[in-house]
Design an enzyme around this catalytic site. Structure first.
Site, PDB file in Angstrom:
ATOM      1  N   GLU A  34     -97.127 -51.098  11.365  1.00 57.62           N
ATOM      2  CA  GLU A  34     -96.020 -50.177  11.649  1.00 57.62           C
ATOM      3  C   GLU A  34     -95.284 -49.772  10.380  1.00 57.62           C
ATOM      4  O   GLU A  34     -94.602 -50.591   9.760  1.00 57.62           O
ATOM      5  CB  GLU A  34     -95.042 -50.824  12.637  1.00 57.62           C
ATOM      6  CG  GLU A  34     -95.542 -50.854  14.055  1.00 57.62           C
ATOM      7  CD  GLU A  34     -95.779 -49.471  14.642  1.00 57.62           C
ATOM      8  OE1 GLU A  34     -94.917 -48.579  14.486  1.00 57.62           O
ATOM      9  OE2 GLU A  34     -96.851 -49.273  15.244  1.00 57.62           O
ATOM     10  N   GLU A  75     -87.388 -53.081  16.492  1.00 53.59           N
ATOM     11  CA  GLU A  75     -88.644 -52.433  16.073  1.00 53.59           C
ATOM     12  C   GLU A  75     -89.851 -53.182  16.649  1.00 53.59           C
ATOM     13  O   GLU A  75     -90.831 -52.570  17.069  1.00 53.59           O
ATOM     14  CB  GLU A  75     -88.709 -52.379  14.544  1.00 53.59           C
ATOM     15  CG  GLU A  75     -89.895 -51.604  13.986  1.00 53.59           C
ATOM     16  CD  GLU A  75     -89.955 -50.143  14.444  1.00 53.59           C
ATOM     17  OE1 GLU A  75     -88.917 -49.462  14.409  1.00 53.59           O
ATOM     18  OE2 GLU A  75     -91.046 -49.697  14.865  1.00 53.59           O
ATOM     19  N   LYS A 101     -91.613 -44.907  26.190  1.00 48.85           N
ATOM     20  CA  LYS A 101     -91.681 -44.846  24.720  1.00 48.85           C
ATOM     21  C   LYS A 101     -90.417 -44.236  24.125  1.00 48.85           C
ATOM     22  O   LYS A 101     -89.933 -44.696  23.085  1.00 48.85           O
ATOM     23  CB  LYS A 101     -92.911 -44.041  24.289  1.00 48.85           C
ATOM     24  CG  LYS A 101     -94.204 -44.817  24.432  1.00 48.85           C
ATOM     25  CD  LYS A 101     -95.314 -44.185  23.628  1.00 48.85           C
ATOM     26  CE  LYS A 101     -96.576 -45.007  23.703  1.00 48.85           C
ATOM     27  NZ  LYS A 101     -97.638 -44.511  22.852  1.00 48.85           N
ATOM     28  N   ASP A 102     -89.875 -43.186  24.792  1.00 51.33           N
ATOM     29  CA  ASP A 102     -88.668 -42.541  24.253  1.00 51.33           C
ATOM     30  C   ASP A 102     -87.456 -43.468  24.360  1.00 51.33           C
ATOM     31  O   ASP A 102     -86.646 -43.563  23.429  1.00 51.33           O
ATOM     32  CB  ASP A 102     -88.399 -41.212  24.979  1.00 51.33           C
ATOM     33  CG  ASP A 102     -89.426 -40.153  24.608  1.00 51.33           C
ATOM     34  OD1 ASP A 102     -90.275 -40.423  23.734  1.00 51.33           O
ATOM     35  OD2 ASP A 102     -89.390 -39.050  25.193  1.00 51.33           O
TER      36      ASP A 102
HETATM   37  N1  LIG Z   1     -99.180 -41.833  27.010  1.00 53.35           N
HETATM   38  C1  LIG Z   1     -98.165 -41.031  26.736  1.00 53.35           C
HETATM   39  N2  LIG Z   1     -97.675 -40.233  27.716  1.00 53.35           N
HETATM   40  C2  LIG Z   1     -96.616 -39.406  27.450  1.00 53.35           C
HETATM   41  N3  LIG Z   1     -95.999 -39.295  26.268  1.00 53.35           N
HETATM   42  C3  LIG Z   1     -96.430 -40.068  25.265  1.00 53.35           C
HETATM   43  C4  LIG Z   1     -97.537 -40.965  25.437  1.00 53.35           C
HETATM   44  N4  LIG Z   1     -97.741 -41.602  24.251  1.00 53.35           N
HETATM   45  C5  LIG Z   1     -96.820 -41.133  23.410  1.00 53.35           C
HETATM   46  N5  LIG Z   1     -96.027 -40.212  23.980  1.00 53.35           N
HETATM   47  C6  LIG Z   1     -94.937 -39.452  23.353  1.00 53.35           C
HETATM   48  O1  LIG Z   1     -95.218 -39.375  21.956  1.00 53.35           O
HETATM   49  C7  LIG Z   1     -94.193 -40.021  21.188  1.00 53.35           C
HETATM   50  C8  LIG Z   1     -94.826 -40.758  20.036  1.00 53.35           C
HETATM   51  O2  LIG Z   1     -95.590 -41.832  20.553  1.00 53.35           O
HETATM   52  P1  LIG Z   1     -96.242 -42.923  19.634  1.00 53.35           P
HETATM   53  O3  LIG Z   1     -96.827 -43.990  20.463  1.00 53.35           O
HETATM   54  O4  LIG Z   1     -97.138 -42.262  18.652  1.00 53.35           O
HETATM   55  O5  LIG Z   1     -94.980 -43.480  18.933  1.00 53.35           O
HETATM   56  P2  LIG Z   1     -94.713 -43.650  17.374  1.00 53.35           P
HETATM   57  O6  LIG Z   1     -94.862 -42.348  16.678  1.00 53.35           O
HETATM   58  O7  LIG Z   1     -95.523 -44.816  16.935  1.00 53.35           O
HETATM   59  O8  LIG Z   1     -93.171 -43.991  17.556  1.00 53.35           O
HETATM   60  P3  LIG Z   1     -92.213 -44.740  16.542  1.00 53.35           P
HETATM   61  O9  LIG Z   1     -91.851 -43.676  15.541  1.00 53.35           O
HETATM   62  O10 LIG Z   1     -91.055 -45.160  17.416  1.00 53.35           O
HETATM   63  O11 LIG Z   1     -92.993 -45.922  16.009  1.00 53.35           O
HETATM   64  C9  LIG Z   1     -93.462 -40.937  22.187  1.00 53.35           C
HETATM   65  O12 LIG Z   1     -92.128 -41.139  21.811  1.00 53.35           O
HETATM   66  C10 LIG Z   1     -93.587 -40.146  23.480  1.00 53.35           C
HETATM   67  O13 LIG Z   1     -92.568 -39.149  23.567  1.00 53.35           O
END
Ligand SMILES: Nc1ncnc2c1ncn2[C@@H]1O[C@H](COP(=O)(O)OP(=O)(O)OP(=O)(O)O)[C@@H](O)[C@H]1O
Length: 134
Positions: A34, A75, A101-102
């Site tokens: 991460e 985190e 996730k949001d």
């Molecule tokens: N399976 C899913 N269904 C719907 N939306 C999703 C899905 N996976 C991710 N998202 C959307 O995409 C965004 C980014 O998801 P991701 O898993 O890549 O997080 P990240 O970029 O690693 O987040 P962070 O910056 O918190 O580490 C999420 O916040 C969500 O809005």
């Protein structure tokens, strides 16, 4: 059945030491995988260095370390939620997955605001004192 430690274990840990090894592996994984965790660690370490430079008090150290640990824990929880959601959805879009996730990202943001607030309360008066001399 007794399993070697590098087998694909799904049974309970056999002793405290085995639990500890798995917990440390979890910490290592989140740092390695991460990017945001590495940012938080960098900022946390910088705040600690600044704490030494500014000779902050015992209670200021307590607040500072609390804030840093809170951000790192948030985190880690966020990362665990992301992995769990990806496991369940197999990375296909689902509105509930987005919600989880949001909200989980919101938790990290909230902890980061708290850490920023603590950092400002501790360091701003000292920085102003050094710059403006009063
Ligand atoms: N399976 C899913 N269904 C719907 N939306 C999703 C899905 N996976 C991710 N998202 C959307 O995409 C965004 C980014 O998801 P991701 O898993 O890549 O997080 P990240 O970029 O690693 O987040 P962070 O910056 O918190 O580490 C999420 O916040 C969500 O809005």
């Amino acid at each position: 059945m007794i399993m070697a430690w590098n087998d694909k274990q799904t049974e309970k840990n056999r002793c405290f030491f085995q639990s500890l090894i798995h917990a440390l592996r979890g910490l290592k994984t989140v740092v390695e995988e991460e990017r945001n965790m590495r940012y938080h660690l960098f900022l946390g370490t910088s705040a600690i260095v600044l704490g030494f430079i500014c000779h902050i008090s015992k209670y200021e150290w307590l607040w500072l370390v609390c804030a840093i640990v809170l951000v790192l824990m948030a985190e880690m929880a966020n990362t665990a939620f992301e992995v769990l959601v990806d496991l369940v959805t197999n990375k296909t879009y689902h509105p509930l997955a987005k919600k989880i996730k949001d909200m989980s990202a919101g938790m990290v943001l909230l902890s980061a605001f708290f850490a920023l607030f603590v950092g400002m309360v501790i360091f701003l008066p000292k920085i102003i004192h050094v710059w403006f001399g009063n």
